[in-house]
Motif scaffolding. Structure first.
Motif, PDB file in Angstrom:
ATOM      1  N   ALA A 150       0.847  -1.194   0.000  1.00 29.29           N
ATOM      2  CA  ALA A 150       0.000   0.000   0.000  1.00 29.29           C
ATOM      3  C   ALA A 150       0.883   1.245   0.000  1.00 29.29           C
ATOM      4  O   ALA A 150       1.955   1.241   0.594  1.00 29.29           O
ATOM      5  N   PRO A 151       0.460   2.316  -0.660  1.00 34.33           N
ATOM      6  CA  PRO A 151       1.262   3.542  -0.688  1.00 34.33           C
ATOM      7  C   PRO A 151       1.612   4.068   0.707  1.00 34.33           C
ATOM      8  O   PRO A 151       2.700   4.576   0.920  1.00 34.33           O
ATOM      9  N   GLU A 152       0.688   3.902   1.676  1.00 34.82           N
ATOM     10  CA  GLU A 152       0.963   4.371   3.037  1.00 34.82           C
ATOM     11  C   GLU A 152       2.081   3.573   3.693  1.00 34.82           C
ATOM     12  O   GLU A 152       2.731   4.041   4.608  1.00 34.82           O
ATOM     13  N   ALA A 153       2.272   2.343   3.231  1.00 30.82           N
ATOM     14  CA  ALA A 153       3.266   1.458   3.838  1.00 30.82           C
ATOM     15  C   ALA A 153       4.590   1.445   3.073  1.00 30.82           C
ATOM     16  O   ALA A 153       5.519   0.742   3.464  1.00 30.82           O
ATOM     17  N   ALA A 154       4.679   2.216   2.006  1.00 32.07           N
ATOM     18  CA  ALA A 154       5.872   2.173   1.148  1.00 32.07           C
ATOM     19  C   ALA A 154       7.138   2.571   1.904  1.00 32.07           C
ATOM     20  O   ALA A 154       8.168   1.904   1.787  1.00 32.07           O
ATOM     21  N   LYS A 155       7.083   3.631   2.684  1.00 33.29           N
ATOM     22  CA  LYS A 155       8.265   4.085   3.416  1.00 33.29           C
ATOM     23  C   LYS A 155       8.719   3.020   4.410  1.00 33.29           C
ATOM     24  O   LYS A 155       9.907   2.665   4.461  1.00 33.29           O
ATOM     25  N   THR A 156       7.792   2.490   5.180  1.00 32.56           N
ATOM     26  CA  THR A 156       8.119   1.449   6.149  1.00 32.56           C
ATOM     27  C   THR A 156       8.684   0.224   5.447  1.00 32.56           C
ATOM     28  O   THR A 156       9.660  -0.372   5.903  1.00 32.56           O
ATOM     29  N   TYR A 157       8.082  -0.149   4.339  1.00 31.73           N
ATOM     30  CA  TYR A 157       8.544  -1.300   3.560  1.00 31.73           C
ATOM     31  C   TYR A 157       9.995  -1.081   3.116  1.00 31.73           C
ATOM     32  O   TYR A 157      10.851  -1.943   3.295  1.00 31.73           O
TER      33      TYR A 157
END
Length: 174
Positions: free
Chosen positions: A59-66
């Protein structure tokens, strides 16, 4: 509705914006945590490749964490690999120098002590200190990157510098 969220990250323009926004910061953090020998920039590139390969699943919201998690895990794997490599190789020191043996020895001892003290700092203090002193970032920029207040950044840098001064007599005022 959820499907449109997942397609968004696979868009080349959105992916490029993610790269521009996080790549340098991620590379710096990996450098501060693990050093230059483990090629943090390469791990950042590999993390983005993995993100692109799995863009439909992230998900775009999780991209940084990923990205941060994947890059950090790659660095940890590299650390493990380097430990194995070091067991099998001996680094041969150079046999010559123009400096006096006493100076070379003192320089080496200081460097080892500095690295040890730096490594023993709390991670958040070390990261803030290196971002300030190596990258030349302002306290405000560091605060934005780390998601803390400017006062917290100032405290972390001050704490790191005081620990370095306490442990290394060469940094104390005479």
């Amino acid at each position: 509705m959820a499907k449109s969220l997942y397609q968004n990250i696979c868009d080349k323009q959105h992916f490029s914006k993610l790269y521009e926004k996080y790549a340098q910061s991620l590379s710096n953090i990996l450098f501060y945590k693990y050093g230059a020998l483990l090629n943090p920039s390469d791990k950042v590139q590999d993390a983005y490749i993995k993100l692109w390969e799995n863009c439909a699943k992230v998900a775009p919201e999780a991209a940084k964490t990923y990205l941060y998690t994947v890059a950090n895990n790659m660095m940890l794997n590299e650390v493990k690999h380097q430990k194995v490599v070091l067991k099998h190789h001996q680094v041969k020191p150079k046999d010559y120098t123009n400096e006096s043996p006493e100076f070379v020895l003192r320089k080496k001892e200081f460097s080892e002590r500095y690295e040890t003290v730096l490594a023993n700092l709390k991670e958040e203090d070390r990261v803030a200190f290196l971002m300030s002193k190596v990258d030349g970032k302002t306290h405000k920029e560091i605060a934005a990157l780390l998601g803390v207040t400017k006062k917290v950044v100032e405290h972390r840098i001050y704490a790191a510098f005081n620990k370095l001064k306490d442990e290394l007599e060469e940094l104390r005022g005479k």
